[in-house]
Design an enzyme around this catalytic site. Structure first.
Site, short mmCIF file in Angstrom:
data_model
loop_
_atom_site.label_atom_id
_atom_site.label_comp_id
_atom_site.label_asym_id
_atom_site.label_seq_id
_atom_site.Cartn_x
_atom_site.Cartn_y
_atom_site.Cartn_z
N PRO A 136 0.79 -1.23 0.00
CA PRO A 136 0.00 0.00 0.00
C PRO A 136 0.83 1.29 0.00
O PRO A 136 1.86 1.36 0.65
CB PRO A 136 -0.82 -0.11 1.28
N ASN A 137 0.31 2.24 -0.73
CA ASN A 137 0.84 3.60 -0.85
C ASN A 137 2.10 3.69 -1.70
O ASN A 137 2.57 4.80 -1.98
CB ASN A 137 1.09 4.23 0.54
N ARG A 156 5.27 10.82 -2.82
CA ARG A 156 5.02 10.53 -1.41
C ARG A 156 6.29 10.77 -0.58
O ARG A 156 7.30 10.08 -0.79
CB ARG A 156 4.59 9.06 -1.28
N TYR A 163 11.46 8.70 0.68
CA TYR A 163 11.41 7.65 -0.34
C TYR A 163 12.02 8.07 -1.69
O TYR A 163 12.07 7.25 -2.62
CB TYR A 163 9.96 7.20 -0.55
N ASN A 180 7.96 -5.70 -1.04
CA ASN A 180 7.87 -4.60 -0.07
C ASN A 180 6.41 -4.53 0.39
O ASN A 180 5.57 -3.95 -0.30
CB ASN A 180 8.30 -3.28 -0.72
N ALA A 203 3.18 -0.82 4.76
CA ALA A 203 2.61 -0.77 6.12
C ALA A 203 2.09 -2.13 6.59
O ALA A 203 2.07 -2.41 7.81
CB ALA A 203 1.50 0.27 6.18
N ASP A 220 1.20 -15.45 6.66
CA ASP A 220 0.77 -16.82 6.40
C ASP A 220 0.91 -17.16 4.92
O ASP A 220 1.26 -18.29 4.57
CB ASP A 220 -0.66 -17.04 6.87
N GLU A 257 12.22 -9.68 1.65
CA GLU A 257 11.51 -8.49 2.13
C GLU A 257 12.39 -7.26 1.90
O GLU A 257 13.57 -7.28 2.26
CB GLU A 257 11.22 -8.67 3.63
N HIS A 264 12.58 -2.92 2.22
CA HIS A 264 12.06 -1.60 2.61
C HIS A 264 13.03 -0.55 2.13
O HIS A 264 14.25 -0.67 2.36
CB HIS A 264 11.89 -1.50 4.13
N SER A 277 13.22 2.65 3.11
CA SER A 277 13.75 3.43 4.23
C SER A 277 14.37 2.50 5.27
O SER A 277 14.07 1.29 5.28
CB SER A 277 12.64 4.25 4.86
N ARG A 319 13.27 4.69 12.33
CA ARG A 319 11.98 5.39 12.32
C ARG A 319 11.15 4.98 13.54
O ARG A 319 11.70 4.44 14.50
CB ARG A 319 11.27 5.11 10.99
N ARG A 346 7.44 0.57 13.27
CA ARG A 346 8.05 0.03 12.03
C ARG A 346 9.17 -0.96 12.32
O ARG A 346 9.75 -1.54 11.40
CB ARG A 346 8.58 1.18 11.16
C1 DQA Z 1 8.31 0.97 3.72
C2 DQA Z 1 8.41 1.17 5.24
C3 DQA Z 1 7.05 0.98 5.89
O1 DQA Z 1 7.14 1.18 7.30
C4 DQA Z 1 6.05 1.98 5.34
O2 DQA Z 1 4.77 1.74 5.89
C5 DQA Z 1 6.01 2.00 3.85
C6 DQA Z 1 7.26 1.87 3.10
C7 DQA Z 1 9.65 1.26 3.01
O3 DQA Z 1 9.81 0.86 1.88
O4 DQA Z 1 10.53 1.92 3.61
O5 DQA Z 1 4.96 2.21 3.25
O6 DQA Z 1 7.98 -0.40 3.48
#
Ligand code: DQA
Length: 146
Positions: free
Chosen positions: A9-10, A17, A22, A72, A75, A85, A96, A98, A100, A105, A109
Site C-alpha cells: 500500500p501507498n 510521497r 522515499y 515490499n 505498512a 501466512d 523483504e 524496505h 527506508s 523510524r 516500524r
Molecule cells: C516501507 C516502510 C514501511 O514502514 C512503510 O509503511 C512504507 C514503506 C519502506 O519501503 O521503507 O509504506 O515499506
C-alpha cells in the site's frame, strides 16, 4: 528466470510521497531500471493497496512457480498475519525489502510479521534494495543449478 516484484500500500505514490524519505523515483522508474539491470530475467511487477489482492498475488506466484519474489509489504509489514501466512505457505523464496531504514523510524516500524518467514530482508538502501534482492535471487538460483 522469473521474478515477481510485489509492492504494497501507498507505494503507487512513490515519486510524490514523502520524497525526503522515499526519493523522487516512481514505481515505473523502478520497473524500468530493474528490467534494464537484469535483461535476462522475466519480471512481473504488481502493486496493490489491498491486503487480499497481495495474498492472491503471492498464491498466483506460487502456482506460476516463479523463482523468487521481491516483496515490499509497506505498512502491512507491521500488521498483517494474512500476508505472513501467505509467504509461509508458498514455495518461492521471498525477500523483504524496505526503501527506508525502518529501524531509524517509529517503533511501530521495527516489527515485521514477514521477516521470520522471509528468506532475507534488505532495508534502508532506497530503490537499490530491490536491485540487491534480485541480485541475490539470481545468484542463489545459479548456485543451486551448479
Ligand atoms: C516501507 C516502510 C514501511 O514502514 C512503510 O509503511 C512504507 C514503506 C519502506 O519501503 O521503507 O509504506 O515499506
Amino acid at each position: 528466470m522469473n521474478i515477481l516484484v510485489l509492492n504494497g500500500p501507498n507505494l503507487n505514490l512513490l515519486g510524490t510521497r514523502e520524497p525526503e524519505i522515499y526519493g523522487r523515483a516512481t514505481l515505473d522508474d523502478l520497473a524500468r531500471d530493474v528490467q534494464a539491470a537484469f535483461p535476462d530475467v522475466t519480471f512481473a511487477f504488481f502493486q496493490s493497496n489491498h491486503e487480499g489482492e497481495l495474498v492472491e498475488r503471492l498464491h498466483q506466484a506460487h502456482r506460476d512457480e516463479v523463482d523468487g519474489i521481491v516483496f515490499n509489504p509497506a505498512a502491512y509489514t507491521h500488521t498483517s498475519v494474512a500476508l505472513r501466512d501467505a509467504v509461509s505457505a508458498i514455495t518461492p523464496p521471498v525477500i523483504e525489502v524496505h526503501m527506508s531504514n525502518v529501524y531509524a523510524r517509529e517503533a511501530m516500524r521495527h516489527v515485521s510479521y514477514i521477516a521470520p518467514v522471509a528468506a532475507g530482508k534488505i532495508v534502508g538502501f532506497g530503490m537499490r534494495g530491490y536491485h540487491l534482492a534480485v541480485r541475490y535471487l539470481v545468484d542463489a538460483a545459479q548456485e543451486a543449478a551448479q
